[in-house]
Design a protein around this motif. Sequence first.
Motif, mmCIF file in Angstrom:
data_model
loop_
_atom_site.group_PDB
_atom_site.id
_atom_site.type_symbol
_atom_site.label_atom_id
_atom_site.label_comp_id
_atom_site.label_asym_id
_atom_site.label_seq_id
_atom_site.Cartn_x
_atom_site.Cartn_y
_atom_site.Cartn_z
ATOM 1 N N THR A 152 48.636 34.837 39.923
ATOM 2 C CA THR A 152 48.844 35.447 38.616
ATOM 3 C C THR A 152 47.661 36.324 38.227
ATOM 4 O OG1 THR A 152 48.029 33.367 37.712
ATOM 5 C CG2 THR A 152 50.388 33.651 37.792
ATOM 6 N N GLY A 153 47.657 37.523 38.791
ATOM 7 C CA GLY A 153 46.586 38.482 38.490
ATOM 8 C C GLY A 153 46.924 39.370 37.311
ATOM 9 N N TRP A 154 45.944 40.150 36.898
ATOM 10 C CA TRP A 154 46.117 40.911 35.652
ATOM 11 C C TRP A 154 47.202 41.979 35.717
ATOM 12 C CZ3 TRP A 154 42.498 45.431 34.193
ATOM 13 C CH2 TRP A 154 41.998 46.077 35.326
ATOM 14 N N PHE A 155 47.542 42.467 36.906
ATOM 15 C CA PHE A 155 48.606 43.467 36.972
ATOM 16 C C PHE A 155 50.000 42.852 36.878
ATOM 17 C CE2 PHE A 155 45.281 46.419 37.881
ATOM 18 C CZ PHE A 155 45.767 47.617 37.378
ATOM 19 N N HIS A 162 50.497 40.649 34.474
ATOM 20 C CA HIS A 162 50.510 40.211 33.073
ATOM 21 C C HIS A 162 51.440 41.094 32.240
ATOM 22 C CE1 HIS A 162 48.959 38.993 29.107
ATOM 23 N NE2 HIS A 162 48.422 37.954 29.726
ATOM 24 N N PHE A 180 43.657 42.386 27.603
ATOM 25 C CA PHE A 180 42.490 41.609 28.042
ATOM 26 C C PHE A 180 42.374 40.270 27.323
ATOM 27 C CE2 PHE A 180 41.394 45.978 29.189
ATOM 28 C CZ PHE A 180 40.975 45.813 30.493
ATOM 29 N N ILE A 181 43.492 39.569 27.185
ATOM 30 C CA ILE A 181 43.449 38.245 26.569
ATOM 31 C C ILE A 181 43.215 37.179 27.642
ATOM 32 C CG2 ILE A 181 44.842 38.841 24.549
ATOM 33 C CD1 ILE A 181 47.268 37.633 26.039
ATOM 34 N N ASP A 182 42.835 35.977 27.198
ATOM 35 C CA ASP A 182 42.447 34.918 28.135
ATOM 36 C C ASP A 182 43.628 34.251 28.840
ATOM 37 O OD1 ASP A 182 39.805 35.342 27.611
ATOM 38 O OD2 ASP A 182 39.404 33.361 26.751
ATOM 39 N N ASP A 183 44.803 34.246 28.212
ATOM 40 C CA ASP A 183 45.907 33.476 28.784
ATOM 41 C C ASP A 183 46.941 34.346 29.486
ATOM 42 O OD1 ASP A 183 45.080 30.851 28.142
ATOM 43 O OD2 ASP A 183 45.519 31.298 26.039
ATOM 44 N N TYR A 184 47.343 33.871 30.646
ATOM 45 C CA TYR A 184 48.316 34.620 31.436
ATOM 46 C C TYR A 184 49.716 34.468 30.864
ATOM 47 C CZ TYR A 184 50.917 36.480 35.385
ATOM 48 O OH TYR A 184 51.735 37.248 36.168
ATOM 49 N N PRO A 221 35.344 31.536 28.367
ATOM 50 C CA PRO A 221 36.334 32.340 27.665
ATOM 51 C C PRO A 221 35.845 33.790 27.640
ATOM 52 C CG PRO A 221 35.056 31.011 26.104
ATOM 53 C CD PRO A 221 34.641 30.584 27.483
ATOM 54 N N GLY A 222 36.758 34.726 27.676
ATOM 55 C CA GLY A 222 36.344 36.129 27.652
ATOM 56 C C GLY A 222 35.852 36.641 28.994
ATOM 57 N N PHE A 253 36.366 38.185 32.742
ATOM 58 C CA PHE A 253 37.316 39.242 33.070
ATOM 59 C C PHE A 253 38.694 38.607 33.257
ATOM 60 C CE2 PHE A 253 39.540 42.431 35.539
ATOM 61 C CZ PHE A 253 39.278 43.547 34.773
ATOM 62 N N PRO A 254 39.719 39.125 32.548
ATOM 63 C CA PRO A 254 41.010 38.427 32.475
ATOM 64 C C PRO A 254 41.587 37.968 33.811
ATOM 65 C CG PRO A 254 41.010 40.243 30.927
ATOM 66 C CD PRO A 254 39.717 40.335 31.697
ATOM 67 N N THR A 255 41.544 38.815 34.824
ATOM 68 C CA THR A 255 42.209 38.411 36.063
ATOM 69 C C THR A 255 41.583 37.145 36.638
ATOM 70 O OG1 THR A 255 43.402 39.445 37.915
ATOM 71 C CG2 THR A 255 40.983 39.625 37.941
ATOM 72 N N LEU A 261 40.441 34.541 34.955
ATOM 73 C CA LEU A 261 41.055 33.402 34.261
ATOM 74 C C LEU A 261 42.514 33.244 34.678
ATOM 75 C CD1 LEU A 261 39.515 33.872 30.685
ATOM 76 C CD2 LEU A 261 38.741 32.357 32.527
ATOM 77 N N TYR A 262 43.224 34.351 34.782
ATOM 78 C CA TYR A 262 44.649 34.271 35.154
ATOM 79 C C TYR A 262 44.826 33.651 36.543
ATOM 80 C CZ TYR A 262 45.119 37.872 31.464
ATOM 81 O OH TYR A 262 45.067 38.580 30.299
ATOM 82 N N TYR A 292 31.785 41.921 31.936
ATOM 83 C CA TYR A 292 32.356 43.274 31.964
ATOM 84 C C TYR A 292 32.281 44.000 30.620
ATOM 85 C CZ TYR A 292 36.835 42.055 29.651
ATOM 86 O OH TYR A 292 37.798 41.663 28.758
#
Lengths: 340, 340
Positions: free
Chosen positions: A251-254, A256, A262-266, B124-125, B127-129, B131-132, B173
């Motif tokens: 579950t990467g940022w792309f 999402h 840029f939030i913390d939760d997927y 927290p905070g 880089f989003p990927t 955490l995801y 970041y």
Amino acid sequence: MIPTSLDWCQQQDANDPLAAIKDRFDLPEGVIYMDGNSLGVLPKGVAERINTVVEREWRTDLIKSWNTADWINLPARVGAKIAPLVGAMADEVVMADSTSINLFKVAAAACRMNKGRSKIISEPGNFPTDLYMLQGLSSFLGNDAQLQTVDRNKIIDAIDDDTAVVVLTHVHYVTADMFDMEAITKAAHDKGALVVWDLSHSTGAVPVDLNGAGADFAIGCGYKYLNGGPGAPAFLFVAKRHHANAEQPLTGWFGHKRPFDFIDDYEPAPDIRRMLVGTTSVLAASALDSALDAFKGVDMGLLRKKSQAMTDLFIALTREKLMEYGVGLATSETPAKRGS
Amino acid sequence: MIPTSLDWCQQQDANDPLAAIKDRFDLPEGVIYMDGNSLGVLPKGVAERINTVVEREWRTDLIKSWNTADWINLPARVGAKIAPLVGAMADEVVMADSTSINLFKVAAAACRMNKGRSKIISEPGNFPTDLYMLQGLSSFLGNDAQLQTVDRNKIIDAIDDDTAVVVLTHVHYVTADMFDMEAITKAAHDKGALVVWDLSHSTGAVPVDLNGAGADFAIGCGYKYLNGGPGAPAFLFVAKRHHANAEQPLTGWFGHKRPFDFIDDYEPAPDIRRMLVGTTSVLAASALDSALDAFKGVDMGLLRKKSQAMTDLFIALTREKLMEYGVGLATSETPAKRGS
């Protein structure tokens, strides 16, 4: 008996409705290339496209190109271009990562959708990375689902109520033996199992109709018959009916829903983009995007007919000239049973 | 007080030992580019290298190039070039996939090495990927290890005997806040936890000494300060002492001990190559390979000093000219506490 004379071959060439297509490729002088299964030849236009990506998009426009050159939608745009070659809707296919990684994603998603079932079925001698990725996945899932390899003619019998997913390569990488996609998919669905088709050795070479066969998931590479260049990005297909339920672990940022919040939760994207992971290689993706133009207006039925005729001729010539030297036949003599 | 006059700046430029390095990049006329964190500018030589890959390696030599152009060893060769920039040995770094996917691999390997421990710690905070990917990993691991995010100044306190792995980004970041890699790694090791460092925003910008800090795993991207182009391949580091034990779930054929034996069972390569998955994008990898030449002979200590001086100047100018318009400071005023 298939005629094998030079005269006859030249006559076939003269009447070939696909003859002009050869001009879409930049073949080196004097080379007869039969290795498309490993690396397709360079389509014309690709070199210029890469030059534009480097000189204008990267060098001059820099990060603006994410929008101005629409880098951000490359995975979806290239996926949409591949879709008609595999009988899918434009928004059911996305370009991403490598074939191996895509296999992990869709097989994991299928296992999760069929949680509680303990078998992943594939065949011995499948392309190695497919088996390796399934071994890695099942070892990682603990006791949830284990890989079981079954001879190709016994696969339908082996599928049972405990089968989570069947993972097969549509056209075998050594023998070119081709599975009946529709029959196996139906047999799997009858038992509540899902199917992942690896189309690496079929896409762009034989007609594929994923939706016609009721397929669930598919993957394929970009560097063989799609001619996307060495190590080109791969693609994956998820049938629309599974878009809301398919959950994959990378579950990467792309993938999402709103990657630039840029939030913390997927939160997975609601569509095929949930199968994306990290940033796309724009150079590699652009080469594949450009290469796919070689398929514009190509009738895959005609292409299949030509490919079968050429293989028939090759088999006849092999029989005539090479068998006395111990050269044998690995593929089926029945054109309908083999890929390209 | 830092001088901010144009005269003083021009004098600094005149005495800059790194001034000549700017010529290694093909900057567009009239552009002052401060977005290296998103996409590095084009290094000279890259366009020519890509042209060679397309025209000679792909078009002319075709699949022979796996050997003649040594495509097969690109992941290791590029990794070895990155190694000195992160304080690693040449065979501890490999180029592969995307940053997100590499994070999954090393974090999964760390969790497996510390099986039975239930916590993955990050901030927290981050880089989003990052955490995801950790959310995807922990959800897939079942109850084995769950992600816990802890404010950056409480991380050392949060590491306990139940912590499998700590996953942090060396330079943040947004704020460019820099972790003390050595202190955190030591604190983690004291509790038996492992550490994964994301070096995406530090590699090529600040000196990094992974082995000096006793680091276990690291990852980083290729498209920011390494200038490898949009969506360039990423890299990963595994400390030599972990090579035999690190097991990652994405067991693709390029991570196999003998990938070209095409056998059915996966056996991990004995070295860093076990972290590889599928086929490398040769176009993308070659661009990064060529781009790394921009670092030849560059003293990272001098580069760091220059970067700090330029940021100090930028902060002073911001204070002087922009704060009245409501522009604030996100980064630390203490040069040693921030990255680039």
